[in-house]
Design an enzyme around this catalytic site. Structure first.
Site, PDB file in Angstrom:
ATOM      1  N   LYS A 141       0.865  -1.190   0.000  1.00  0.00           N
ATOM      2  CA  LYS A 141       0.000   0.000   0.000  1.00  0.00           C
ATOM      3  C   LYS A 141       0.895   1.231   0.000  1.00  0.00           C
ATOM      4  O   LYS A 141       2.072   1.136   0.375  1.00  0.00           O
ATOM      5  CB  LYS A 141      -0.881   0.005   1.262  1.00  0.00           C
ATOM      6  CG  LYS A 141      -2.076   0.927   1.188  1.00  0.00           C
ATOM      7  CD  LYS A 141      -3.252   0.306   0.457  1.00  0.00           C
ATOM      8  CE  LYS A 141      -4.343   1.321   0.199  1.00  0.00           C
ATOM      9  NZ  LYS A 141      -5.552   0.696  -0.381  1.00  0.00           N
ATOM     10  N   ASP A 181      -6.820   4.599  -4.672  1.00  0.00           N
ATOM     11  CA  ASP A 181      -7.540   4.500  -3.395  1.00  0.00           C
ATOM     12  C   ASP A 181      -8.119   5.903  -3.172  1.00  0.00           C
ATOM     13  O   ASP A 181      -8.314   6.643  -4.157  1.00  0.00           O
ATOM     14  CB  ASP A 181      -6.580   4.074  -2.265  1.00  0.00           C
ATOM     15  CG  ASP A 181      -7.298   3.724  -0.960  1.00  0.00           C
ATOM     16  OD1 ASP A 181      -7.920   2.652  -0.887  1.00  0.00           O
ATOM     17  OD2 ASP A 181      -7.262   4.527   0.003  1.00  0.00           O
TER      18      ASP A 181
HETATM   19  P1  NAP Z   1     -12.906   8.245  -2.854  1.00  0.00           P
HETATM   20  O1  NAP Z   1     -13.413   8.027  -4.236  1.00  0.00           O
HETATM   21  O2  NAP Z   1     -11.837   9.235  -2.622  1.00  0.00           O
HETATM   22  O3  NAP Z   1     -14.189   8.567  -1.945  1.00  0.00           O
HETATM   23  C1  NAP Z   1     -14.137   8.662  -0.556  1.00  0.00           C
HETATM   24  C2  NAP Z   1     -15.479   9.206  -0.113  1.00  0.00           C
HETATM   25  O4  NAP Z   1     -15.591   9.130   1.303  1.00  0.00           O
HETATM   26  C3  NAP Z   1     -15.666  10.671  -0.467  1.00  0.00           C
HETATM   27  O5  NAP Z   1     -17.016  10.886  -0.765  1.00  0.00           O
HETATM   28  C4  NAP Z   1     -15.264  11.381   0.824  1.00  0.00           C
HETATM   29  O6  NAP Z   1     -15.794  12.672   0.983  1.00  0.00           O
HETATM   30  C5  NAP Z   1     -15.907  10.437   1.802  1.00  0.00           C
HETATM   31  N1  NAP Z   1     -15.418  10.571   3.154  1.00  0.00           N
HETATM   32  C6  NAP Z   1     -14.154  10.668   3.614  1.00  0.00           C
HETATM   33  N2  NAP Z   1     -14.146  10.728   4.943  1.00  0.00           N
HETATM   34  C7  NAP Z   1     -15.428  10.662   5.319  1.00  0.00           C
HETATM   35  C8  NAP Z   1     -16.085  10.654   6.564  1.00  0.00           C
HETATM   36  N3  NAP Z   1     -15.399  10.739   7.696  1.00  0.00           N
HETATM   37  N4  NAP Z   1     -17.440  10.532   6.569  1.00  0.00           N
HETATM   38  C9  NAP Z   1     -18.150  10.446   5.424  1.00  0.00           C
HETATM   39  N5  NAP Z   1     -17.579  10.454   4.225  1.00  0.00           N
HETATM   40  C10 NAP Z   1     -16.241  10.575   4.178  1.00  0.00           C
HETATM   41  O7  NAP Z   1     -12.354   6.887  -2.224  1.00  0.00           O
HETATM   42  P2  NAP Z   1     -12.808   5.397  -2.533  1.00  0.00           P
HETATM   43  O8  NAP Z   1     -11.881   4.832  -3.534  1.00  0.00           O
HETATM   44  O9  NAP Z   1     -14.270   5.348  -2.748  1.00  0.00           O
HETATM   45  O10 NAP Z   1     -12.445   4.690  -1.151  1.00  0.00           O
HETATM   46  C11 NAP Z   1     -13.347   4.664  -0.048  1.00  0.00           C
HETATM   47  C12 NAP Z   1     -12.920   3.561   0.917  1.00  0.00           C
HETATM   48  O11 NAP Z   1     -12.900   2.307   0.240  1.00  0.00           O
HETATM   49  C13 NAP Z   1     -11.524   3.702   1.517  1.00  0.00           C
HETATM   50  O12 NAP Z   1     -11.519   3.150   2.815  1.00  0.00           O
HETATM   51  C14 NAP Z   1     -10.664   2.839   0.604  1.00  0.00           C
HETATM   52  O13 NAP Z   1      -9.475   2.416   1.225  1.00  0.00           O
HETATM   53  C15 NAP Z   1     -11.625   1.688   0.387  1.00  0.00           C
HETATM   54  N6  NAP Z   1     -11.355   0.859  -0.789  1.00  0.00           N
HETATM   55  C16 NAP Z   1     -11.309   1.411  -2.025  1.00  0.00           C
HETATM   56  C17 NAP Z   1     -11.084   0.582  -3.126  1.00  0.00           C
HETATM   57  C18 NAP Z   1     -11.113   1.125  -4.525  1.00  0.00           C
HETATM   58  O14 NAP Z   1     -11.069   0.319  -5.457  1.00  0.00           O
HETATM   59  N7  NAP Z   1     -11.230   2.413  -4.740  1.00  0.00           N
HETATM   60  C19 NAP Z   1     -10.855  -0.793  -2.950  1.00  0.00           C
HETATM   61  C20 NAP Z   1     -10.931  -1.333  -1.660  1.00  0.00           C
HETATM   62  C21 NAP Z   1     -11.182  -0.494  -0.595  1.00  0.00           C
HETATM   63  P3  NAP Z   1     -14.905  13.985   0.760  1.00  0.00           P
HETATM   64  O15 NAP Z   1     -14.986  14.248  -0.708  1.00  0.00           O
HETATM   65  O16 NAP Z   1     -15.572  15.006   1.583  1.00  0.00           O
HETATM   66  O17 NAP Z   1     -13.515  13.680   1.232  1.00  0.00           O
END
Ligand code: NAP
Length: 461
Positions: A141, A181
């Site tokens: 990571k 991510d």
């Molecule tokens: P992303 O596209 O950057 O979206 C993150 C979202 O969460 C945004 O809407 C953000 O809002 C919101 N957020 C952040 N902190 C928050 C909080 N405290 N309360 C409510 N909303 C909040 O990221 P993502 O890729 O979807 O990833 C989200 C999660 O999934 C992470 O834990 C990541 O590690 C996990 N994940 C992602 C993948 C992948 O393929 N992308 C795979 C496995 C796991 P703001 O815009 O206000 O920051």
């Protein structure tokens, strides 16, 4: 005879407990103040007690000591010039945790909260998640404390180029394959791929996943984590005689994972009534209009509060944790770590939640997980439920090395099979190790065994 066996078993369990506690204390001493890393390690270690009781040779091989120490943690300076010509300095990280079953693999996170503890918790979890996918990928990571919010496209590009000019020395299609991510999507991967290509003087598509479709990206990668989470939860619901159809669902976040979890849950007949960002949440009793969320978040880069300007009948509430007070049958935390604490878990339970599926990484605290399990809430833990993203990343690597592209339907169907298989393996392991239905225990054990056996077979070095 039975008494003797159970006495022997009791002693073995006590020894396993002692071993796990001893190594956990070492991890805490060696990594002081890294609370997120401790939390992730504790959850996995606690699940593994019955494994060490049954297979003591893993203790002799010091598997826990070895698996909780990264192969290496790279930390580096990233300097870049902003649009006003001011020089900015950020810190970059890559943890290469364990490559027993394949090249290190895991996303890059750009968020101001990023530090060594967060990168290590994510890298540690990734070892077991990647093993569960059945694909040949190890755990890694990375990321940076760079905040992409409010940055121009030029600033994002210069940051990504500077970041890759250092990271590029340590990665490669057979060494370490980063992906996206939080804060890293196709645009950032594109800039980093361009810089890596320039450094190497070669087109090595397999060095990064989540690429644009025109140069080696996989169809259905964007949808994979959200869809995969819903596929996993669907299996869990079916086993309990339940389904998404006509259920009320709350999904936190409105980023990549959330949007495609909402899309698939709706396709399966659910009504999704709330989603959020880090400022607040929207509640739409008629069901969230996903086209509006996609336009605001994927196209216009706006805040979720803007939803109510298009849908005045919906309600916007400032503060993101309040979303867990919205009554629902199924909760899908898809935003960030530790977003559901003990209090939020208690509210969800008192409102009658039937299932929780973790789309984000470690979104529930250890206390919250205990509350769900103690109250017979069906619980799909992150490292199993959100493994669809990395699984399709591995399919992207396979397509790159074979120099071909599968259709969206082919990739989606493989993803669906992988998620069903992860559910089956996690359930079977929970039963074999006397914790039937506890998918936290089941997924940790199923993910661990393959890596541990590989470590034993490959020797000590
Ligand atoms: P992303 O596209 O950057 O979206 C993150 C979202 O969460 C945004 O809407 C953000 O809002 C919101 N957020 C952040 N902190 C928050 C909080 N405290 N309360 C409510 N909303 C909040 O990221 P993502 O890729 O979807 O990833 C989200 C999660 O999934 C992470 O834990 C990541 O590690 C996990 N994940 C992602 C993948 C992948 O393929 N992308 C795979 C496995 C796991 P703001 O815009 O206000 O920051």
């Amino acid at each position: 005879m039975n008494t003797t066996i159970s006495e022997v078993e009791k002693t073995q369990i006590e020894k396993a407990h002692e071993y796990v506690n001893k190594v956990f204390e070492q991890v805490k001493d060696r990594n002081p103040n890294e609370n997120e890393f401790h939390q992730a390690v504790k959850e996995v270690f606690n699940s593994l007690v019955p494994v060490f009781a049954k297979h003591p040779h893993y203790m002799k091989q010091a598997i826990l000591e070895r698996i909780s120490e990264p192969d290496r943690l790279i930390s580096f300076k990233v300097s870049w010039a902003d649009d006003n010509g001011n020089v900015q300095v950020n810190r970059g990280f890559r943890v290469q945790f364990n490559n027993t079953i394949g090249p290190y693999k895991g996303g890059l996170r750009f968020h101001p909260s990023v530090n060594a503890s967060i990168i290590k918790f994510l890298g540690f979890e990734q070892i077991f998640k990647n093993s569960l996918t059945g694909q040949p990928i190890g755990g890694g990571k990375g990321g940076s404390d760079f905040n992409p919010k409010g940055k121009s496209d030029g600033e994002i590009m210069r940051f990504c180029q500077s970041f890759m000019s250092e990271l590029g020395k340590y990665i490669g299609p057979d060494i370490d394959v980063p992906a996206g991510d939080i804060g890293v999507g196709a645009r950032e991967i594109g800039y980093m791929f361009g810089q890596y290509k320039k450094m190497r003087g070669a087109f090595e598509a397999g060095v990064l996943t989540g690429k644009g479709l025109g140069y080696g990206g996989s169809l259905a990668r964007k949808e994979a984590t959200g869809y995969g989470t819903v596929y996993f939860v669907d299996e869990m619901l079916k086993d309990a005689g339940l389904s998404f159809k006509d259920s009320t669902v709350v999904v936190s976040g409105s980023g990549n994972v959330s949007i495609y979890a909402i899309e698939k849950a709706m396709e399966l007949g659910a009504k999704v009534v709330a989603c959020s960002d880090s400022n607040g949440y929207v509640y739409d009793k008629n069901g969230i209009d996903l086209d509006t969320v996609k336009r605001l978040k994927e196209v216009e880069n706006k805040r979720i509060r803007e939803y109510v300007t298009v849908h005045p009948e919906a309600e916007y509430v400032e503060g993101c944790t309040g979303i867990w007070a919205v009554p629902c049958d199924i909760a899908l935390p898809c935003a960030t770590q530790n977003e559901i604490n003990k209090e939020s878990a208690e509210i969800l339970v008192s409102n009658g939640v039937k299932a929780v599926g973790e789309g984000a990484n470690m979104p529930s605290t250890l206390e919250a997980i205990d509350i769900f399990l103690d109250n017979q809430v069906l619980f799909a833990p992150a490292k199993a439920a959100n493994a669809g993203g990395v699984a399709v990343s591995a399919l992207e690597m396979a397509q790159n090395s074979a120099r071909l592209s599968w259709t969206k339907e082919e990739v989606d169907s493989k993803l669906h099979d992988i998620m069903k298989n992860i559910y089956r393996m996690s359930k079977e392991a929970s039963e074999e190790y006397n914790a039937p239905g506890n998918l936290v225990v089941g997924s940790n054990i199923a993910g661990f065994l393959k890596v541990a056996d590989g470590m034993v077979e490959q020797g000590i070095f």
